[in-house]
Design a protein around this motif. Structure first.
Motif, short mmCIF file in Angstrom:
data_model
loop_
_atom_site.label_atom_id
_atom_site.label_comp_id
_atom_site.label_asym_id
_atom_site.label_seq_id
_atom_site.Cartn_x
_atom_site.Cartn_y
_atom_site.Cartn_z
N LEU A 39 29.87 43.03 38.87
CA LEU A 39 30.52 43.41 37.62
C LEU A 39 29.55 43.31 36.44
O LEU A 39 28.60 42.53 36.48
CB LEU A 39 31.74 42.51 37.37
N PRO A 40 29.78 44.10 35.40
CA PRO A 40 28.93 44.01 34.20
C PRO A 40 28.97 42.61 33.59
O PRO A 40 29.94 41.86 33.78
CB PRO A 40 29.55 45.05 33.25
N VAL A 41 27.94 42.29 32.84
CA VAL A 41 27.79 40.94 32.31
C VAL A 41 29.00 40.51 31.48
O VAL A 41 29.57 39.44 31.68
CB VAL A 41 26.50 40.84 31.47
N GLY A 42 29.44 41.31 30.56
CA GLY A 42 30.56 40.92 29.72
C GLY A 42 31.86 40.77 30.49
O GLY A 42 32.63 39.82 30.29
N ILE A 43 32.11 41.71 31.41
CA ILE A 43 33.34 41.68 32.20
C ILE A 43 33.36 40.46 33.12
O ILE A 43 34.39 39.78 33.25
CB ILE A 43 33.49 42.97 33.02
N SER A 44 32.25 40.18 33.76
CA SER A 44 32.19 39.03 34.66
C SER A 44 32.45 37.73 33.91
O SER A 44 33.14 36.83 34.40
CB SER A 44 30.84 38.98 35.37
N GLY A 45 31.91 37.63 32.69
CA GLY A 45 32.15 36.43 31.90
C GLY A 45 33.61 36.26 31.53
O GLY A 45 34.16 35.16 31.58
N LEU A 46 34.26 37.37 31.16
CA LEU A 46 35.68 37.31 30.82
C LEU A 46 36.53 36.91 32.02
O LEU A 46 37.47 36.12 31.90
CB LEU A 46 36.14 38.67 30.28
N ILE A 47 36.20 37.45 33.19
CA ILE A 47 36.98 37.12 34.39
C ILE A 47 36.79 35.65 34.77
O ILE A 47 37.76 34.96 35.12
CB ILE A 47 36.57 38.04 35.55
N ILE A 48 35.57 35.16 34.69
CA ILE A 48 35.33 33.75 34.99
C ILE A 48 36.07 32.85 34.01
O ILE A 48 36.68 31.84 34.39
CB ILE A 48 33.82 33.46 34.98
N ALA A 49 36.05 33.23 32.73
CA ALA A 49 36.79 32.46 31.73
C ALA A 49 38.29 32.49 32.01
O ALA A 49 38.99 31.48 31.86
CB ALA A 49 36.50 33.01 30.33
N ALA A 50 38.80 33.66 32.44
CA ALA A 50 40.22 33.77 32.76
C ALA A 50 40.59 32.90 33.96
O ALA A 50 41.66 32.28 33.99
CB ALA A 50 40.57 35.23 33.05
N ILE A 51 39.70 32.84 34.95
CA ILE A 51 39.95 32.00 36.12
C ILE A 51 40.02 30.53 35.72
O ILE A 51 40.92 29.79 36.14
CB ILE A 51 38.86 32.23 37.19
#
Length: 243
Positions: free
Chosen positions: A69-81
């Motif tokens: 996943l793109p850098v920004g999207i991956s960070g958002l998903i990890i934060a959501a988890i």
């Protein structure tokens, strides 16, 4: 589920809440299992992208998030988890502490104390349960288990089956009394724990069903020999709800 229907204003609202919960659970299950199937198909068609050093399948989703996943999207998903995990854990800690205070401290250990005493005890319980949960998580992470989901189903099956059997006894029959229900719940739990300890060739997904069936059958049979007083089941089962 219990937290939802005890906050409703009447039986109709409670019934509606349970139906909504059921359909949301179905939707959530479809999303989670669909996500797993999609990631499986992705790496099945492109196995060269998968890390061969990965020992457990639990790491596939984080690996996919970080690598694909793109850098920004991956960070958002990890934060959501992390946010979802924190929300779930905090609710579990608070409900566990409340159950301890209401069922044990106020009834058995220290009855008739002021609210401040129970609040401090609840806070201490949250800390201790949190530490225990952290230790268990570390042990499970270091242990040689096949997967967290399978282990979760095994652990839930050790207790949830008998609990479901108790509900079924109370709702669908008028046979079992309190003593028969307790013996039945104990029998269901012992049966499942024995299967777990001897490493019987039974999938963990069946633990809940085995515990449920054992509890219900034992409770029903005992209830035939130790029938409850009519007042004990009045208005509580399907056959006596209109009494």
């Amino acid at each position: 589920v219990v937290q939802r229907y005890v906050t409703t204003s009447d039986e109709k609202a409670a019934r509606k809440s349970l139906w909504i919960t059921m359909w949301m659970s179905v939707f959530g299950s479809l999303v989670f299992f669909g996500l797993g199937a999609a990631i499986y198909a992705f790496y099945k068609t492109q196995p060269e992208l998968l890390n061969p050093a990965m020992e457990k399948t639990d790491g596939i989703l984080p690996f996919y998030i970080v690598q694909q996943l793109p850098v920004g999207i991956s960070g958002l998903i990890i934060a959501a988890i992390f946010a979802a995990s924190q929300s779930t854990i905090s609710s579990s800690l608070n409900s566990s502490a409340t159950a301890y205070i209401k069922d044990f401290d106020t009834r058995l250990f220290r009855p008739n104390r002021n609210d401040k005493t129970y609040l401090r005890a609840a806070q201490l319980a949250v800390v201790l349960i949190g530490i225990l949960g952290t230790v268990v998580a570390i042990v499970m992470a270091k242990s040689d288990i096949e997967g967290a989901f399978k282990m979760f189903n095994k652990i839930v099956g050790l207790t949830a089956g008998s609990l479901g059997g108790l509900f079924a006894l109370g709702i669908f029959t008028r046979k079992a009394n309190g003593s028969a229900a307790l013996v039945a719940a104990f029998a269901g739990s012992v049966t499942v724990v024995t299967l777990f300890l001897i490493d019987a060739p039974v999938t963990g997904l069946l633990y809940a069903f085995i515990g449920f069936t054992t509890c219900f059958i034992v409770g029903f049979i005992l209830g035939c020999f130790l029938p409850p007083d009519a007042a004990q089941v009045k208005g509580l089962s399907l056959t006596t709800k209109d009494d």
